[in-house]
Design a protein around this motif. Structure first.
Motif, mmCIF file in Angstrom:
data_model
loop_
_atom_site.group_PDB
_atom_site.id
_atom_site.type_symbol
_atom_site.label_atom_id
_atom_site.label_comp_id
_atom_site.label_asym_id
_atom_site.label_seq_id
_atom_site.Cartn_x
_atom_site.Cartn_y
_atom_site.Cartn_z
ATOM 1 N N GLN A 75 0.838 -1.079 0.019
ATOM 2 C CA GLN A 75 -0.099 0.018 0.231
ATOM 3 C C GLN A 75 0.361 1.198 -0.065
ATOM 4 O O GLN A 75 2.387 0.834 0.365
ATOM 5 C CB GLN A 75 -1.107 -0.014 0.876
ATOM 6 C CG GLN A 75 -1.897 -1.234 1.338
ATOM 7 C CD GLN A 75 -2.343 -1.178 2.296
ATOM 8 O OE1 GLN A 75 -2.552 -0.548 3.042
ATOM 9 N NE2 GLN A 75 -3.403 -2.218 2.815
ATOM 10 N N PRO A 76 0.063 2.142 -0.489
ATOM 11 C CA PRO A 76 0.998 3.902 -0.881
ATOM 12 C C PRO A 76 1.491 4.690 0.910
ATOM 13 O O PRO A 76 0.759 5.347 0.936
ATOM 14 C CB PRO A 76 0.630 4.825 -1.197
ATOM 15 C CG PRO A 76 -0.950 3.624 -0.917
ATOM 16 C CD PRO A 76 -1.216 2.612 -0.928
ATOM 17 N N ALA A 77 2.530 3.249 1.542
ATOM 18 C CA ALA A 77 2.899 4.345 3.037
ATOM 19 C C ALA A 77 2.830 5.637 3.645
ATOM 20 O O ALA A 77 3.020 6.041 4.458
ATOM 21 C CB ALA A 77 3.328 3.101 3.645
ATOM 22 N N ILE A 78 3.186 6.336 2.200
ATOM 23 C CA ILE A 78 3.833 7.628 2.477
ATOM 24 C C ILE A 78 2.459 7.913 2.693
ATOM 25 O O ILE A 78 2.985 8.955 3.223
ATOM 26 C CB ILE A 78 4.559 8.034 0.829
ATOM 27 C CG1 ILE A 78 5.894 9.056 0.962
ATOM 28 C CG2 ILE A 78 3.377 7.478 0.024
ATOM 29 C CD1 ILE A 78 6.306 9.098 1.756
ATOM 30 N N HIS A 79 1.760 8.067 2.119
ATOM 31 C CA HIS A 79 0.607 9.117 2.579
ATOM 32 C C HIS A 79 0.059 9.040 4.016
ATOM 33 O O HIS A 79 0.113 9.858 4.382
ATOM 34 C CB HIS A 79 -0.649 8.025 2.461
ATOM 35 C CG HIS A 79 -0.895 8.720 0.452
ATOM 36 N ND1 HIS A 79 -1.442 10.269 -0.146
ATOM 37 C CD2 HIS A 79 -0.891 7.787 -0.649
ATOM 38 C CE1 HIS A 79 -1.796 9.674 -1.421
ATOM 39 N NE2 HIS A 79 -1.203 8.912 -1.557
ATOM 40 N N SER A 80 0.435 7.637 4.812
ATOM 41 C CA SER A 80 0.176 7.717 6.321
ATOM 42 C C SER A 80 1.108 8.644 7.132
ATOM 43 O O SER A 80 1.607 9.091 8.060
ATOM 44 C CB SER A 80 0.091 6.018 7.014
ATOM 45 O OG SER A 80 -1.228 5.801 6.500
ATOM 46 N N PHE A 81 2.872 8.382 6.077
ATOM 47 C CA PHE A 81 3.631 8.538 7.068
ATOM 48 C C PHE A 81 3.636 10.641 7.026
ATOM 49 O O PHE A 81 4.229 10.850 8.092
ATOM 50 C CB PHE A 81 4.956 8.212 6.059
ATOM 51 C CG PHE A 81 6.078 8.444 6.653
ATOM 52 C CD1 PHE A 81 6.663 7.877 7.597
ATOM 53 C CD2 PHE A 81 6.934 9.195 5.778
ATOM 54 C CE1 PHE A 81 7.619 7.944 8.212
ATOM 55 C CE2 PHE A 81 8.538 8.776 6.451
ATOM 56 C CZ PHE A 81 9.075 8.660 7.661
ATOM 57 N N ILE A 82 2.919 10.624 5.548
ATOM 58 C CA ILE A 82 3.174 12.479 6.075
ATOM 59 C C ILE A 82 1.761 12.287 6.701
ATOM 60 O O ILE A 82 1.828 13.043 8.067
ATOM 61 C CB ILE A 82 2.889 12.349 4.461
ATOM 62 C CG1 ILE A 82 4.494 12.343 3.860
ATOM 63 C CG2 ILE A 82 2.535 14.297 4.539
ATOM 64 C CD1 ILE A 82 3.873 12.643 2.212
#
Length: 234
Positions: free
Chosen positions: A154-161
């Protein structure tokens, strides 16, 4: 909630600066998350992502209720309410793994009301930890959940931000926080030195079927739960 919005075109630079300031031991875990950055327009709460998240919930043995957390609690001490986004579901799994056994029987793990919980007063009344423990566990559950997302494709970068890991990325504090949190997850035996959650290590039969997450072959039970939830796209 993201404290300071970051423009999509700044994300690659922010990731590069944080990576350069990390302890060497934290770089593999960071890479797992950073490598999910392709396009900030990538949808995050798709049918496939929710099915994979629900399979993870089932794999760790958390009972579920097909309701929204706003109707009661995200975790009521006995079951998780699953009408949430995929990232919320994996975050709750992370809390489950981090919480000691005596707090798994409490609403929202005895940490006080989570952002999704509807019965706020009851959840806060069940809180039994001080601010230091609460902040530490929220930090670790955030990072572990994000690493789960990365491994699930999944595009974990979204949650990371959204969960503020790139807040003040220009300063060393962002990298220091990530390095410390990574080391704490390793010390708790929740991730290995490559940043891989222990739950996903080769040979763990309970997790094996999650590999079909994007194949459209989810179990009938999981599909029914997903279909009963809110809109699966953003």
């Amino acid at each position: 909630m993201n404290l300071t919005p970051i423009a999509p075109d700044l994300v690659p630079s922010a990731l590069a600066v944080v990576r350069a300031n990390l302890d060497v031991s934290a770089i593999p875990a960071f890479g797992r998350i950073a490598d999910t950055f392709v396009d900030m327009a990538t949808p995050t709460d798709t049918r496939a992502s929710r099915e994979a998240a629900l399979m993870l919930v089932n794999a760790v043995g958390m009972p579920i209720v097909d309701e929204a957390p706003a109707d009661a609690f995200s975790w009521d001490g006995r079951a998780m309410r699953t009408r949430s986004e995929a990232s919320v579901l994996v975050h709750e799994v992370a809390h489950w793994l981090i919480a000691p056994d005596d707090r798994r029987v409490l609403p929202d793990f005895g940490l006080g009301a989570g952002p999704e919980t509807g019965r706020i007063e009851e959840a806060n009344a069940a809180r039994c930890v001080d601010d230091t423990v609460k902040e530490e566990e929220e930090l670790l559950a955030s990072l572990l959940g994000i690493l789960f997302e990365a491994v699930l494709g999944q595009p974990a970068i979204h949650s990371f931000i959204e969960q503020n890991w790139l807040e003040a990325w220009e300063r060393k504090a962002a990298a220091e926080q990530f390095s410390v949190a990574t080391e704490m997850l390793r010390a708790r035996n929740l991730i290995d030195r490559t940043g891989m959650p222990i739950l996903f290590q080769e040979g763990n039969a309970a997790i094996a079927e999650i590999s079909i997450k994007n194949s459209g072959q989810a179990s009938a039970e999981t599909s029914t739960i997903a279909d009963a939830g809110p809109s699966l796209g953003k």
